[in-house]
Structure formats: C-alpha cells, structure tokens
Enzyme design. Structure first.
Site, PDB file in Angstrom:
ATOM      1  N   THR A  34      30.909  72.545  61.182  1.00 52.25           N
ATOM      2  CA  THR A  34      32.313  72.392  60.826  1.00 52.25           C
ATOM      3  C   THR A  34      33.153  72.326  62.097  1.00 52.25           C
ATOM      4  O   THR A  34      33.065  73.207  62.947  1.00 52.25           O
ATOM      5  CB  THR A  34      32.761  73.560  59.933  1.00 52.25           C
ATOM      6  N   HIS A 184      24.501  71.394  50.884  1.00 52.23           N
ATOM      7  CA  HIS A 184      24.763  72.650  51.592  1.00 52.23           C
ATOM      8  C   HIS A 184      24.543  73.807  50.616  1.00 52.23           C
ATOM      9  O   HIS A 184      25.432  74.193  49.865  1.00 52.23           O
ATOM     10  CB  HIS A 184      26.191  72.661  52.119  1.00 52.23           C
ATOM     11  N   HIS A 187      24.818  79.861  53.462  1.00 49.11           N
ATOM     12  CA  HIS A 187      25.974  80.492  54.112  1.00 49.11           C
ATOM     13  C   HIS A 187      27.076  80.991  53.182  1.00 49.11           C
ATOM     14  O   HIS A 187      28.250  81.013  53.554  1.00 49.11           O
ATOM     15  CB  HIS A 187      26.557  79.537  55.167  1.00 49.11           C
ATOM     16  N   TYR A 189      28.373  79.874  50.389  1.00 54.31           N
ATOM     17  CA  TYR A 189      29.226  78.959  49.643  1.00 54.31           C
ATOM     18  C   TYR A 189      28.724  78.836  48.195  1.00 54.31           C
ATOM     19  O   TYR A 189      27.907  79.631  47.748  1.00 54.31           O
ATOM     20  CB  TYR A 189      29.330  77.627  50.379  1.00 54.31           C
ATOM     21  N   ARG A 329      25.274  75.016  68.119  1.00 56.66           N
ATOM     22  CA  ARG A 329      26.173  75.260  69.245  1.00 56.66           C
ATOM     23  C   ARG A 329      25.690  74.610  70.541  1.00 56.66           C
ATOM     24  O   ARG A 329      26.501  74.105  71.326  1.00 56.66           O
ATOM     25  CB  ARG A 329      26.358  76.773  69.433  1.00 56.66           C
TER      26      ARG A 329
END
Length: 371
Positions: A34, A184, A187, A189, A329
């Site tokens: 995101t 997805h 996490h 959601y 990352r």
C-alpha cells in the site's frame, strides 16, 4: 567448462521458474505494498514510473491492495478497480509493465471493519463478519485517523453480493490487461475477519468450524476462478499473523485447511506470510512455526513472504521451502533489487515515514539505482 564458469556460484533466487504459462527469469517477487498515492481511489500516471522501476524482464509484480467496491475502502488514496474510470487508469500502468517484460497481477482487497464511515458510501458503517469494534490503531503518516467506526455484521443473504464484487473486480482486472489477480486474504482485512476465530463470532454457515469460517473466502476463489480461469488466480494468506486483532486459536490448522482446500480449484499460486511476521513492525526470529506443512499441502506454486533478506531468500528456495519469495520494504527502497542480489551490492535503507505520504515522488520513485 572454464574455471570461471565452474566457480560462478548459483544464486537460487536468480534461477528461472515456470509459473503456469509464465516464464519467470528469477524468483524475486514485488510484494503488494500500500502506497496511498492513488488520489480519490484512481490509479495515477506516476504509478507508471513506480511499477516499471521495479519491473525486470520475466519478473512477477503484484500491485498494491486494490479495492473491489465502494464498501472496500479504509484509507485515503488507495486504488480501486470497480469503476470504468479506474479500469481505464490502470491500463497504461499495466501496458508499461508489460513493455518491460514483467508479469503483472492485481491484488484484490476489501478492508471489512478496518474502516470508518467517512470512507463508506452514504456514511454507512463498514461491513464485516462481525459487529465487534476494532481498538484504535495508530498510523505514522498523519493522514489516516486511528479510530474505526463500529462495523455492521453482514447478513447471510448479503454475502453472495460481496463474493460477486470480487468476481466483477477480477473481470475488470483482466479487462485492464493484468495477467491475473491475487486475493488479499491476509492481515486482518475482510477475508481474515471471516477466517480467524478471534474475530468471527457468527452462528450461521459462515461461522464456528474452520470449514464454515473459510467458506466465504473459498466462495470468492471459486467465483473468480470460474470467471477468469484458475490459472490466473493467486491468494495471499497470513494464518499466523495477528494484524488488526485477527489472531486464531489454531493458526497451523487454519493454514493447512486452506492449503488443502485451495487444491480443489486448481489456482496458480498460494502466497503465505511467515509466522515470524506477527505484525507490521516486528519480526520474531525465535518463532517456532513454519510454512513447510502448507507448502507441502498446496499443489501449485508457493510464494513465501515475511522479513526475508538475500541469505534467507536463497536458503528457502535452495531448500525447496518455497518456489518464489516476495519482498516488500527492501524492494520498495531498491527498485533494482534483483540486480543488487545478483552482485551482492549494498542496499538502500527504506524510509518508513514516506511509505504512506501522498507525494508522487518523495519516498516513491526517488530511491536510487546502482547506476
């Protein structure tokens, strides 16, 4: 064979791999990240540079989480794929990734209760498996307010409509030119709000047993596979994670159940997050759990994610604990990550403060390349 050739070490992450019909030149995947730079939920032209910087010929790229409907939103400036405008906005981004030889999948997302009324149509309450509220969460970008609106539990007869939202979003993704989609399912959601027993308190056929809690997600998998073909479908799961208060009393059983159940649909890949990634900021290297049982159970390509570096990534591929490794990352901060891993070059440090800011350049497309 020359001496030089004999002494050249094989780098497992940089070996080719056949992903269904796609010929990957290496096993380093751009994880879904995101970035909150899709103003008003519409992908922007600056995303062309961002994604193409991280595209190599034969590399797998997964988009940032992309909303499936107007009820799917929970943050500012995240992209969607439920309107014609959004589909058209994705097309030049997809074309640019393809022009560099990349394979591009769109991650389909619904936040469920991780939202508040201001993000919802007509200011309504967010929808979820439950009406249990989330505690305030704190984000570092200074844009998203931490307090969440209490959710509204979906009625049993409403769930097929949400399944259909995912189906239509998958259809739209193919229309936009994507090679496939990733659901997805991680996490904290919406999918995890059904799958995890710390959240799901339903008493209908979508609650209680593991089979019932996984029913919604598997219905989405089936609907999308029937719509676009299972060979274009992947899913991301994080059974061990506890993001957004979404823990489970038996995460290993949940992960194994899903890995086995997914085989029925013949989907392309399963993308799982390592148990050591309990939350976004913390890696627990002492975590005793392993993804190996799920890897063995699932018949398709297995992608592992969660705090990998070059050494870990090479090891997991060499030991056949995963086919591909997703980097977040490190890939964000090193757009030429495969090249850096090839020559074992130093890495740029990521700047957490710019992960979610709306600037179209700073912290987005300004990380330097080796050359």
């Amino acid at each position: 064979m020359t001496t030089t050739e004999a002494e050249t070490p094989i780098i497992p992450l940089l070996t080719p791999y056949k992903l269904g019909k796609f010929n990957l030149s290496h096993r380093i995947v751009l994880a879904p990240l995101t970035r909150q730079r899709s103003y008003n939920n519409v992908p922007q032209p600056h995303a062309i540079l961002y994604y193409t910087q991280r595209t190599s010929k034969g590399g797998l790229v997964i988009t940032e989480a992309t909303g499936v409907s107007d009820t799917a939103q929970g943050m500012v400036h995240t992209p969607g794929i439920w309107t014609k405008e959004q589909v058209e906005a994705w097309k030049p981004i997809v074309d640019a990734v393809h022009a560099k030889g990349g394979i591009f999948f769109c991650q389909l997302w619904h936040v469920g209760r991780v939202s508040k009324s201001e993000f919802q149509p007509n200011g309504q309450a967010p929808i979820s498996s439950t009406n249990k509220s989330l505690k305030p969460q704190f984000r570092s970008n200074g844009i998203d307010i931490s307090q969440y609106t209490p959710p509204r539990r979906l009625r049993t007869d409403e769930i097929p409509h949400i399944v259909n939202d995912f189906r239509l979003a998958a259809k739209n993704a193919i229309e936009a030119g994507f090679d496939g989609i990733e659901i997805h399912g991680a996490h904290g959601y919406l999918h995890e709000q059904f799958m995890k027993d710390a959240v799901n308190d339903r008493t209908d056929e979508y609650g209680g047993s593991i089979e019932n809690r996984c029913r919604f997600t598997l219905e989405v998998v089936e609907a999308i596979a029937n719509e676009i073909g299972p060979e274009k479908v992947g899913i991301r799961l994080s059974p061990f994670a506890e993001f957004m208060e979404s823990g489970d009393s038996n995460p290993k059983a949940l992960g194994l159940y899903m890995a086995n159940a997914l085989n029925k649909y013949g989907i392309l890949y399963c993308h799982m997050v390592e148990p050591r990634m309990k939350n976004v900021l913390q890696i627990d290297d002492q975590c005793p759990h392993s993804l190996v049982p799920m890897r063995k159970a699932f018949n398709g390509t297995f992608i592992a994610a969660g705090g990998y570096d070059r050494e870990d990534g090479n090891k997991v591929v060499e030991e056949n604990r995963a086919d591909l490794v997703a980097y977040g990352r490190l890939f964000l901060a090193n757009p030429d990550l495969p090249k850096r891993y090839e020559i074992d070059a130093p890495l740029n440090k990521y700047i957490r403060e710019t992960f979610y800011t709306p600037d179209p350049v700073v912290g987005y497309t300004d990380y330097p390349f080796l050359e």
